[in-house]
Design a protein around this motif. Structure first.
Motif, PDB file in Angstrom:
ATOM      1  N   HIS A  46       0.860  -1.179   0.000  1.00 59.04           N
ATOM      2  CA  HIS A  46       0.000   0.000   0.000  1.00 59.04           C
ATOM      3  C   HIS A  46       0.894   1.226   0.000  1.00 59.04           C
ATOM      4  N   GLU A  47       0.765   2.047  -1.013  1.00 58.04           N
ATOM      5  CA  GLU A  47       1.529   3.288  -1.107  1.00 58.04           C
ATOM      6  C   GLU A  47       0.742   4.414  -0.447  1.00 58.04           C
ATOM      7  N   ARG A  48       1.423   5.242   0.281  1.00 63.10           N
ATOM      8  CA  ARG A  48       0.784   6.377   0.941  1.00 63.10           C
ATOM      9  C   ARG A  48       0.111   7.260  -0.108  1.00 63.10           C
ATOM     10  N   GLY A  49      -1.120   7.629   0.140  1.00 63.39           N
ATOM     11  CA  GLY A  49      -1.863   8.482  -0.777  1.00 63.39           C
ATOM     12  C   GLY A  49      -2.733   7.711  -1.761  1.00 63.39           C
ATOM     13  N   GLN A  50      -2.511   6.405  -1.901  1.00 59.56           N
ATOM     14  CA  GLN A  50      -3.358   5.606  -2.789  1.00 59.56           C
ATOM     15  C   GLN A  50      -4.571   5.107  -2.025  1.00 59.56           C
ATOM     16  N   GLU A  51      -5.669   4.961  -2.742  1.00 56.07           N
ATOM     17  CA  GLU A  51      -6.878   4.432  -2.120  1.00 56.07           C
ATOM     18  C   GLU A  51      -6.899   2.909  -2.141  1.00 56.07           C
ATOM     19  N   TYR A  52      -6.061   2.296  -2.933  1.00 53.76           N
ATOM     20  CA  TYR A  52      -6.090   0.848  -3.116  1.00 53.76           C
ATOM     21  C   TYR A  52      -4.772   0.196  -2.705  1.00 53.76           C
ATOM     22  N   PHE A  53      -4.812  -1.119  -2.547  1.00 57.63           N
ATOM     23  CA  PHE A  53      -3.634  -1.934  -2.302  1.00 57.63           C
ATOM     24  C   PHE A  53      -3.237  -2.584  -3.622  1.00 57.63           C
ATOM     25  N   THR A  54      -1.972  -2.865  -3.795  1.00 55.06           N
ATOM     26  CA  THR A  54      -1.497  -3.623  -4.950  1.00 55.06           C
ATOM     27  C   THR A  54      -1.166  -5.023  -4.465  1.00 55.06           C
ATOM     28  N   ILE A  55      -1.697  -6.023  -5.164  1.00 57.75           N
ATOM     29  CA  ILE A  55      -1.484  -7.417  -4.783  1.00 57.75           C
ATOM     30  C   ILE A  55      -0.803  -8.130  -5.938  1.00 57.75           C
TER      31      ILE A  55
END
Length: 137
Positions: free
Chosen positions: A55-64
């Motif tokens: 999870h990158e700060r500022g993003q609304e989503y997680f990357t999987i």
């Protein structure tokens, strides 16, 4: 009489704004704790499957990132998905583009993650597959 009503109204507004600010801080703290519980590298021993959740700060989503161990007739490949937090779980919406993917949910449970998917084109139906992941040691 009008002064009393005005004072009560101001007090109610002040109480409401003060209380809502505290709730927002608690929610943000809970959100950060939830992110820390889900982020990281996970492994499903039964299916030899790996998940890497970021999870990158500022993003609304997680990357999987999702992949299997090489072997057993499988080609090496990594799939990447976006998942959005909803309550205490991550939701991966169904994708009908070239990279088709069914609706899925990831639920943290202590030291484990439960990854469950639904049948393609049936977001309202029952979950048909599930896997348990544990954190890498």
């Amino acid at each position: 009489m009008i002064k009393i009503k005005l004072c009560v109204l101001i007090f109610c507004y002040a109480y409401f704004f003060a209380h809502s600010n505290c709730s927002a801080q608690r929610t943000k703290s809970n959100h950060e704790t939830g992110i820390q519980r889900i982020k990281g590298n996970w492994f499903d021993r039964k299916n030899k499957r790996h998940l890497s959740i970021h999870h990158e700060r500022g993003q609304e989503y997680f990357t999987i990132n999702d992949w299997y161990d090489i072997g057993q007739g499988r080609e090496p490949m990594i799939d990447a998905y976006k998942a959005w937090p909803r309550g205490n779980k991550l939701i991966m919406l169904q994708s009908t583009t070239d990279l088709r993917a069914p609706y899925a949910e990831i639920l943290p449970s202590g030291k484990f993650l439960l990854y469950r998917t639904k049948k393609m084109n049936d977001e309202n139906g029952p979950f048909i597959d599930s896997a348990f992941f544990s954190r890498y040691k």
